[in-house]
Design a protein around this motif. Structure first.
Motif, PDB file in Angstrom:
ATOM      1  N   TYR A  19       0.826  -1.198   0.000  1.00 38.44           N
ATOM      2  CA  TYR A  19       0.000   0.000   0.000  1.00 38.44           C
ATOM      3  C   TYR A  19       0.865   1.253   0.000  1.00 38.44           C
ATOM      4  O   TYR A  19       1.990   1.247   0.476  1.00 38.44           O
ATOM      5  CB  TYR A  19      -0.885   0.059   1.259  1.00 38.44           C
ATOM      6  CG  TYR A  19      -1.841  -1.083   1.412  1.00 38.44           C
ATOM      7  CD1 TYR A  19      -3.072  -1.072   0.787  1.00 38.44           C
ATOM      8  CD2 TYR A  19      -1.515  -2.185   2.202  1.00 38.44           C
ATOM      9  CE1 TYR A  19      -3.966  -2.122   0.944  1.00 38.44           C
ATOM     10  CE2 TYR A  19      -2.399  -3.233   2.361  1.00 38.44           C
ATOM     11  CZ  TYR A  19      -3.618  -3.201   1.727  1.00 38.44           C
ATOM     12  OH  TYR A  19      -4.488  -4.237   1.880  1.00 38.44           O
ATOM     13  N   THR A  20       0.283   2.335  -0.513  1.00 38.72           N
ATOM     14  CA  THR A  20       0.861   3.658  -0.362  1.00 38.72           C
ATOM     15  C   THR A  20       0.123   4.306   0.803  1.00 38.72           C
ATOM     16  O   THR A  20      -1.089   4.531   0.730  1.00 38.72           O
ATOM     17  CB  THR A  20       0.658   4.493  -1.635  1.00 38.72           C
ATOM     18  OG1 THR A  20       1.237   3.791  -2.730  1.00 38.72           O
ATOM     19  CG2 THR A  20       1.299   5.856  -1.506  1.00 38.72           C
ATOM     20  N   LYS A 127      -1.393  -0.627  -3.990  1.00 43.27           N
ATOM     21  CA  LYS A 127      -0.458  -0.459  -5.096  1.00 43.27           C
ATOM     22  C   LYS A 127      -0.734  -1.502  -6.166  1.00 43.27           C
ATOM     23  O   LYS A 127      -1.147  -2.617  -5.877  1.00 43.27           O
ATOM     24  CB  LYS A 127       0.984  -0.653  -4.619  1.00 43.27           C
ATOM     25  CG  LYS A 127       1.556   0.495  -3.855  1.00 43.27           C
ATOM     26  CD  LYS A 127       3.020   0.216  -3.563  1.00 43.27           C
ATOM     27  CE  LYS A 127       3.637   1.297  -2.719  1.00 43.27           C
ATOM     28  NZ  LYS A 127       5.025   0.978  -2.382  1.00 43.27           N
ATOM     29  N   ASP A 131       3.765  -0.861  -9.709  1.00 42.13           N
ATOM     30  CA  ASP A 131       4.252   0.094  -8.710  1.00 42.13           C
ATOM     31  C   ASP A 131       5.182  -0.597  -7.720  1.00 42.13           C
ATOM     32  O   ASP A 131       6.204  -0.039  -7.310  1.00 42.13           O
ATOM     33  CB  ASP A 131       3.094   0.719  -7.941  1.00 42.13           C
ATOM     34  CG  ASP A 131       2.287   1.692  -8.783  1.00 42.13           C
ATOM     35  OD1 ASP A 131       2.843   2.221  -9.769  1.00 42.13           O
ATOM     36  OD2 ASP A 131       1.103   1.918  -8.449  1.00 42.13           O
ATOM     37  N   LYS A 132       4.844  -1.824  -7.329  1.00 45.09           N
ATOM     38  CA  LYS A 132       5.684  -2.578  -6.393  1.00 45.09           C
ATOM     39  C   LYS A 132       7.038  -2.857  -7.016  1.00 45.09           C
ATOM     40  O   LYS A 132       8.079  -2.716  -6.368  1.00 45.09           O
ATOM     41  CB  LYS A 132       5.009  -3.896  -6.007  1.00 45.09           C
ATOM     42  CG  LYS A 132       3.733  -3.733  -5.209  1.00 45.09           C
ATOM     43  CD  LYS A 132       3.116  -5.079  -4.935  1.00 45.09           C
ATOM     44  CE  LYS A 132       1.731  -4.956  -4.380  1.00 45.09           C
ATOM     45  NZ  LYS A 132       1.106  -6.260  -4.161  1.00 45.09           N
ATOM     46  N   ASP A 135       9.122   0.303  -7.082  1.00 46.46           N
ATOM     47  CA  ASP A 135       9.674   0.612  -5.760  1.00 46.46           C
ATOM     48  C   ASP A 135      10.880  -0.265  -5.445  1.00 46.46           C
ATOM     49  O   ASP A 135      11.883   0.209  -4.897  1.00 46.46           O
ATOM     50  CB  ASP A 135       8.615   0.435  -4.670  1.00 46.46           C
ATOM     51  CG  ASP A 135       7.634   1.592  -4.627  1.00 46.46           C
ATOM     52  OD1 ASP A 135       7.892   2.617  -5.292  1.00 46.46           O
ATOM     53  OD2 ASP A 135       6.609   1.462  -3.936  1.00 46.46           O
TER      54      ASP A 135
END
Length: 154
Positions: A19-20, A127, A131-132, A135
């Motif tokens: 999560y963001t 996310k 996106d993961k 990151d």
């Protein structure tokens, strides 16, 4: 953690990966007899936990607190729903934020402060898989940069 930091008991490491986190706030937890003893022993798991607002009150669900070993027949149910202690304004803010699609309330940390168990809850947005991966790449690049800088300084 907020200003009067306490003793960290458990942390949801997977939360920041999945999560963001948009916003955080501290809440107290309503516990039964032997639950606080289990928490002080570090026997709590936040991995699958989340919070819901029902009838103007916040509840923590799917947080596993293991039964206390020296407890007797009055031990608690490990996965029971626990009430969170928040002010009305904080609950109103959580209700307003969770009306947005994709926003959920997750526990980030549990700690003991002034003898009371507190949970740091976060408003989080899920996310996507890309996106993961992004990151993870960014973290790896930063690690590599730190490694090369450290070696050059020696």
């Amino acid at each position: 953690m907020p200003k009067g930091e306490g003793k960290l008991i458990a942390q949801n490491r997977k939360a920041r990966h999945d999560y963001t986190v948009v916003d955080t706030m501290e809440a107290g937890i309503v516990l039964q007899g032997t639950e606080i003893k289990s928490i002080r022993n570090g026997r709590i798991n936040l991995k699958d936990g989340f919070a819901r607002i029902r009838n103007g009150e916040a509840y923590l669900l799917n947080v596993h607190i293991s039964p206390y070993e020296q407890g007797n027949i009055f031990n608690h149910d490990p996965l029971r729903t626990r009430k969170l202690l928040l002010h009305k304004k904080q609950i109103a803010k959580l209700i307003a934020e969770t009306k947005n699609t994709g926003i959920t309330i997750i526990p980030l940390k549990v700690y003991i402060r002034n003898g009371y168990a507190k949970v740091l809850i976060g408003l989080a947005k899920g996310k996507k898989q890309y996106d993961k991966r992004e990151d993870l790449k960014r973290k790896e690049i930063n690690r590599e940069i730190d490694r090369t800088l450290k070696n050059k300084l020696r």
